[in-house]
Design a protein around this motif. Sequence first.
Motif, short mmCIF file in Angstrom:
data_model
loop_
_atom_site.label_atom_id
_atom_site.label_comp_id
_atom_site.label_asym_id
_atom_site.label_seq_id
_atom_site.Cartn_x
_atom_site.Cartn_y
_atom_site.Cartn_z
N UNK A 180 0.80 -1.34 0.16
CA UNK A 180 -0.04 0.02 -0.07
C UNK A 180 0.69 1.30 0.06
N UNK A 181 1.78 1.25 0.97
CA UNK A 181 2.67 2.63 0.99
C UNK A 181 3.64 2.64 -0.18
N UNK A 182 4.20 1.59 -0.76
CA UNK A 182 4.98 1.50 -1.54
C UNK A 182 4.51 2.25 -2.90
N UNK A 183 3.14 1.94 -3.13
CA UNK A 183 2.29 2.55 -4.23
C UNK A 183 2.31 4.36 -4.50
N UNK A 184 2.88 4.71 -3.34
CA UNK A 184 2.90 6.10 -3.23
C UNK A 184 4.03 6.61 -4.19
N UNK A 185 4.83 6.00 -4.55
CA UNK A 185 5.95 6.36 -5.42
C UNK A 185 5.75 7.31 -6.76
N UNK A 186 4.59 6.89 -7.18
CA UNK A 186 4.11 7.35 -8.58
C UNK A 186 3.86 9.06 -8.20
N UNK A 187 3.01 9.19 -7.29
CA UNK A 187 2.65 10.33 -6.48
C UNK A 187 3.71 11.28 -6.20
N UNK A 188 4.60 10.78 -5.53
CA UNK A 188 6.12 11.24 -5.35
C UNK A 188 6.83 11.63 -6.40
N UNK A 189 6.72 10.90 -7.45
CA UNK A 189 7.51 11.33 -8.71
C UNK A 189 6.87 12.53 -9.27
N UNK A 194 5.37 14.91 -7.49
CA UNK A 194 5.59 16.08 -6.96
C UNK A 194 7.28 16.62 -6.92
N UNK A 195 8.08 15.45 -7.23
CA UNK A 195 9.53 15.81 -7.34
C UNK A 195 9.66 16.46 -8.79
N UNK A 196 9.04 16.10 -9.91
CA UNK A 196 8.98 16.58 -11.08
C UNK A 196 8.74 18.15 -11.13
N UNK A 197 7.49 18.40 -10.30
CA UNK A 197 7.22 19.80 -9.96
C UNK A 197 8.27 20.53 -9.39
N UNK A 198 8.90 20.00 -8.22
CA UNK A 198 9.59 20.91 -7.25
C UNK A 198 11.07 21.05 -8.17
N UNK A 199 11.51 20.03 -8.88
CA UNK A 199 12.73 20.08 -9.51
C UNK A 199 12.62 20.87 -11.09
N UNK A 200 11.69 20.39 -11.59
CA UNK A 200 11.54 21.04 -13.00
C UNK A 200 10.51 21.85 -13.28
N UNK A 201 9.52 22.14 -12.24
CA UNK A 201 8.49 23.00 -12.67
C UNK A 201 7.23 22.28 -13.31
N UNK A 202 7.29 20.88 -13.58
CA UNK A 202 6.31 20.23 -14.43
C UNK A 202 4.90 20.07 -13.66
N UNK A 203 3.98 20.83 -14.07
CA UNK A 203 2.92 20.60 -13.35
C UNK A 203 1.82 19.55 -13.89
N UNK A 204 1.02 19.22 -13.24
CA UNK A 204 -0.18 18.28 -13.70
C UNK A 204 -1.56 18.94 -13.68
#
Length: 378
Positions: free
Chosen positions: A131-140, A142-152
């Motif tokens: 369950x908790x391991x599936x949050x990595x796509x959401x973290x990806x 978030x990190x793309x937004x923080x590092x690259x400014x890529x919004x969803x």
Amino acid sequence: MATSTNGGAANGSSQPAAAKPQQSSSGGLSYKAILFMSLLALQFGVQPIVTQRFTSKAITKSTVIFMQEVTKLVIGATGMTLGKAKWSEVTAGWTVASWLRLALLPATIYLVQNLCSLLAYQNLDAITYNVLNQTKTLSAALCCYLLMGKRQSTLQMAALVLLLTAALVMEKVLPMDALLPSYWMGGERTDNASTNVMPSLSPRHFSHGVLPILVASFLSGLAGATTQKSLQVGNRHALLFTIELCVASLLLLLAAFATSEDGRKIRERGFFDEWTVYTLVPIVTNAAGGILVGLVIKHAGTVRKGFALIFGILISGVFQSALDESKSISKEEIAGGVLAAISLWMHATNPYVKPISEDTTAATTASSRPRRKARKED
């Protein structure tokens, strides 16, 4: 579990990094992206089966990881040699400082991620871990937004939630009834899975289980976003980045051998203890997966890599049912596959679009700069 083998992922293309992927006419995925995502899903689905069949449980796992990095290094170097790009062109401007900045950081992140995942796996039950391991796509995302400014976009965020739901249904964490509105509107539930998804956790389980897997999931997204930034924004050649990352990972592993328990086992039993010729099969397939991860990140992005891995779960179920007559593909896997397909379509066809006001402001600012300069010259 894909925690101890997917860390050294970053990886390659036989074409120059400056080449623009050919866009499909139907959405935001290029033909190359669709191909590489399909191959990655196939590799991810097959990997658990070949690993269980051809890898001894008593083998020293660090030796397997080490040889996977060596195999990826060989594949990357071979692809560079046989590909269209020339070594002189790809390595033009390369420096040790750029290697340390671009490759050593994600390699270190992947190493820490694997350690956190292993600690969590040892202290959590399988359901809580998944369950908790599936949050990595959401973290990806978030990190793309923080590092690259890529919004969803709003629909893309909904697609990510739907993808998470698909994964939980496939893992049988969420019952099939959870897909019906009546399940959430006070209707009678046919099973008690929902009450047993997250068992009560002791303080040690939280500090040595929940917290490490949440950190590992975040680091997975951070490493993926860092890799995507190097490949897309930094225009790094994908196979060169594979080689750089492999060298960094090998150096970190060699340093770890000096003090780790696995290093002691290697000194006592030898590097190839419990190995057979067939051990090379999962090593080669996993190394190929590492190359495919880099190709997917370069052409589709680290967020959409998560979609490919969810499809891989479905493919794994298909292969297991084909190889073992006592097992059949479950309705949960079919439902999860359909949900994942819908979520991928939603994410690919509904990209974020900047508001017109932002574009107008940026254009006005850019056009005003030459005028100001001209006035100063006058």
